[in-house]
Design an enzyme around this catalytic site. Structure first.
Site, PDB file in Angstrom:
ATOM      1  N   LYS A  59       0.819  -1.211   0.000  1.00 12.55           N
ATOM      2  CA  LYS A  59       0.000   0.000   0.000  1.00 12.55           C
ATOM      3  C   LYS A  59       0.857   1.268   0.000  1.00 12.55           C
ATOM      4  O   LYS A  59       0.393   2.337  -0.386  1.00 12.55           O
ATOM      5  CB  LYS A  59      -0.968  -0.011   1.181  1.00 12.55           C
ATOM      6  CG  LYS A  59      -1.869  -1.246   1.257  1.00 12.55           C
ATOM      7  CD  LYS A  59      -2.508  -1.598  -0.052  1.00 12.55           C
ATOM      8  CE  LYS A  59      -3.442  -2.800  -0.042  1.00 12.55           C
ATOM      9  NZ  LYS A  59      -2.856  -4.095   0.348  1.00 12.55           N
ATOM     10  N   TYR A 274     -11.968 -15.095   2.663  1.00 12.54           N
ATOM     11  CA  TYR A 274     -11.003 -14.039   2.978  1.00 12.54           C
ATOM     12  C   TYR A 274     -10.532 -14.157   4.427  1.00 12.54           C
ATOM     13  O   TYR A 274     -11.357 -14.196   5.354  1.00 12.54           O
ATOM     14  CB  TYR A 274     -11.627 -12.662   2.748  1.00 12.54           C
ATOM     15  CG  TYR A 274     -10.707 -11.537   3.163  1.00 12.54           C
ATOM     16  CD1 TYR A 274      -9.752 -11.051   2.280  1.00 12.54           C
ATOM     17  CD2 TYR A 274     -10.756 -11.000   4.445  1.00 12.54           C
ATOM     18  CE1 TYR A 274      -8.879 -10.051   2.656  1.00 12.54           C
ATOM     19  CE2 TYR A 274      -9.883  -9.996   4.835  1.00 12.54           C
ATOM     20  CZ  TYR A 274      -8.946  -9.529   3.933  1.00 12.54           C
ATOM     21  OH  TYR A 274      -8.069  -8.547   4.314  1.00 12.54           O
ATOM     22  N   TYR A 300      -2.706 -12.754   2.589  1.00  9.02           N
ATOM     23  CA  TYR A 300      -2.424 -12.430   1.184  1.00  9.02           C
ATOM     24  C   TYR A 300      -1.229 -13.198   0.622  1.00  9.02           C
ATOM     25  O   TYR A 300      -1.381 -14.121  -0.165  1.00  9.02           O
ATOM     26  CB  TYR A 300      -2.172 -10.926   1.035  1.00  9.02           C
ATOM     27  CG  TYR A 300      -3.354 -10.056   1.345  1.00  9.02           C
ATOM     28  CD1 TYR A 300      -4.285  -9.763   0.358  1.00  9.02           C
ATOM     29  CD2 TYR A 300      -3.537  -9.507   2.611  1.00  9.02           C
ATOM     30  CE1 TYR A 300      -5.376  -8.943   0.626  1.00  9.02           C
ATOM     31  CE2 TYR A 300      -4.622  -8.695   2.886  1.00  9.02           C
ATOM     32  CZ  TYR A 300      -5.537  -8.412   1.889  1.00  9.02           C
ATOM     33  OH  TYR A 300      -6.609  -7.614   2.154  1.00  9.02           O
TER      34      TYR A 300
HETATM   35  C1  LIG Z   1      -3.613  -5.354   0.096  1.00 15.10           C
HETATM   36  C2  LIG Z   1      -2.663  -6.490   0.032  1.00 15.10           C
HETATM   37  C3  LIG Z   1      -2.554  -7.305  -1.117  1.00 15.10           C
HETATM   38  C4  LIG Z   1      -3.465  -7.180  -2.290  1.00 15.10           C
HETATM   39  O1  LIG Z   1      -3.193  -6.060  -3.082  1.00 15.10           O
HETATM   40  P1  LIG Z   1      -4.391  -5.367  -3.854  1.00 15.10           P
HETATM   41  O2  LIG Z   1      -3.775  -4.209  -4.509  1.00 15.10           O
HETATM   42  O3  LIG Z   1      -5.400  -5.015  -2.799  1.00 15.10           O
HETATM   43  O4  LIG Z   1      -4.958  -6.353  -4.805  1.00 15.10           O
HETATM   44  C5  LIG Z   1      -1.606  -8.282  -1.140  1.00 15.10           C
HETATM   45  N1  LIG Z   1      -0.798  -8.501  -0.074  1.00 15.10           N
HETATM   46  C6  LIG Z   1      -0.885  -7.763   1.048  1.00 15.10           C
HETATM   47  C7  LIG Z   1       0.025  -8.093   2.165  1.00 15.10           C
HETATM   48  C8  LIG Z   1      -1.818  -6.731   1.145  1.00 15.10           C
HETATM   49  O5  LIG Z   1      -1.891  -6.023   2.267  1.00 15.10           O
END
Ligand SMILES: *Cc1c(COP(=O)(O)O)cnc(C)c1O
Length: 347
Positions: A59, A274, A300
């Site tokens: 992010k 999720y 993720y």
């Molecule tokens: C937000 C996030 C993602 C996914 O990325 P997006 O741009 O939301 O698709 C992947 N890995 C981590 C650790 C994240 O925080």
């Protein structure tokens, strides 16, 4: 050999308001012991877990453009939302703090029946330390972007100038951060004489994949990107990424039409939903930690990496190919999943 960025795209990128948070370039390096262990292609990692802002993650790159835009518009208060253990929310509070902006964050209780650590440790603990003006919770199932609008109205009535950032920072402005990352990856690969055959990463709110694909396509590098979904089924994830990639393409004034086929997702590794742990995720976290000393996250990158490992084991990639896994961060979330990784000892 991976083809450079056209000048007009670089000029277009340079025209957007941007502040710097990322310690760029993040490293791109081979995973020799992991690659040998799997016995297939050469697997590289792009260390976007090491962006450097409040323990890092993907992010950070999006926030360079989002906070840049907020400052340009004279905002006083950032409003954003995410799941309870949102990495995006943590990085947003940190980014706003760097520019003296207040933040209100909405945490959606998207994962049900979690252990106490999920609500108190990991990102939640860091959100509290970073100090948002307000941390509000919302039950699952609401339209969270509508909730953002309502909070924005409330702040406006109180004399603030709110700037709303959607979940994951995933709009076209945020996705520009991953167009920059695509440029960075191409430059690093070219400098190292590395031909990239495939990029793989975890995809959620879609900004990462939309930015990478728009960047690689605008550069005519055509490096294929596979997003491993952590939430939505494949068709929906691909449609969501495509929509944002088209918007990003338009924002960049890239020539011609965005090539829709460049968007590919796989939703075989979501498991129960999720934020719900899978055995493959736990195995993937252990595998990378124990071969390379690198920590993935449970929501993720652990699921994304589980997907990559499974596809390698199924022979989807050949020996001699070069695969780049983009580590999007999130290891802070491990502390919210203590029970998944370290069950209480029996004594
Ligand atoms: C937000 C996030 C993602 C996914 O990325 P997006 O741009 O939301 O698709 C992947 N890995 C981590 C650790 C994240 O925080």
């Amino acid at each position: 050999m991976n083809r450079g960025f056209p000048k007009d795209i670089l000029m277009s990128l340079a025209s957007f308001a941007r502040v710097r948070f990322t310690q760029a370039p993040t490293p791109l390096h081979l995973l020799p012991r992991l690659s040998a262990e799997l016995g297939g292609p050469d697997i590289y990692i792009k260390r976007d877990d090491n962006t450097g802002l409040a323990l890092g993650g993907n992010k950070t790159r999006k926030l360079e453009f989002l906070i840049g835009d907020a400052l340009q518009k004279g905002a006083t208060h950032i409003v954003t939302q995410g799941a309870t253990q949102s990495n995006h929310v943590r990085q947003t509070i940190a980014a706003a703090n760097r520019h003296g902006l207040r933040t209100t964050v909405l945490l959606e209780e998207r994962v049900s029946g979690a252990h106490e650590d999920y609500y108190r440790n990991g990102n939640v603990l860091l959100d509290q330390i970073l100090g948002a003006a307000a941390i509000e919770t919302r039950p699952a199932g609401l339209d969270m972007n509508a909730e953002l609008l309502t909070v924005g109205e409330r702040l406006r009535a109180a004399g603030e100038l709110p700037y709303l950032i959607p979940g994951g920072g995933s709009n076209a402005i945020g996705a520009l951060g991953y167009v920059v990352a695509a440029h960075e990856i191409i430059e690093q690969a070219d400098a190292a004489g590395l031909r990239i055959d495939q990029v793989v990463h975890a995809t959620g709110s879609t900004g990462t994949q939309a930015g990478l694909v728009a960047g690689f396509e605008a550069a005519n590098s055509h490096i294929p990107v596979l997003g491993i979904s952590v939430r939505a089924p494949r068709d929906r994830q691909e449609a969501n990424v495509r929509k944002l990639a088209r918007e990003t393409w338009a924002l960049l004034h890239a020539r011609g039409e965005f090539p829709d086929d460049a968007v590919q997702a796989n939703a075989d590794y979501v498991g129960g939903g999720y934020g719900v742990p899978t055995e493959a995720m736990v195995d993937a976290v252990h595998l990378l930690a124990r071969t390379e000393g690198i920590l993935l996250d449970p929501v993720y990158s652990g699921k994304g990496f589980a997907g990559l490992v499974d596809l390698v084991r199924k022979g989807r990639f050949r020996k001699g190919q070069n695969i780049v896994f983009v580590h999007t961060g999130g290891a802070v979330g491990l502390f919210a999943y203590r029970d998944t990784f370290a069950p209480a000892p029996a004594f």
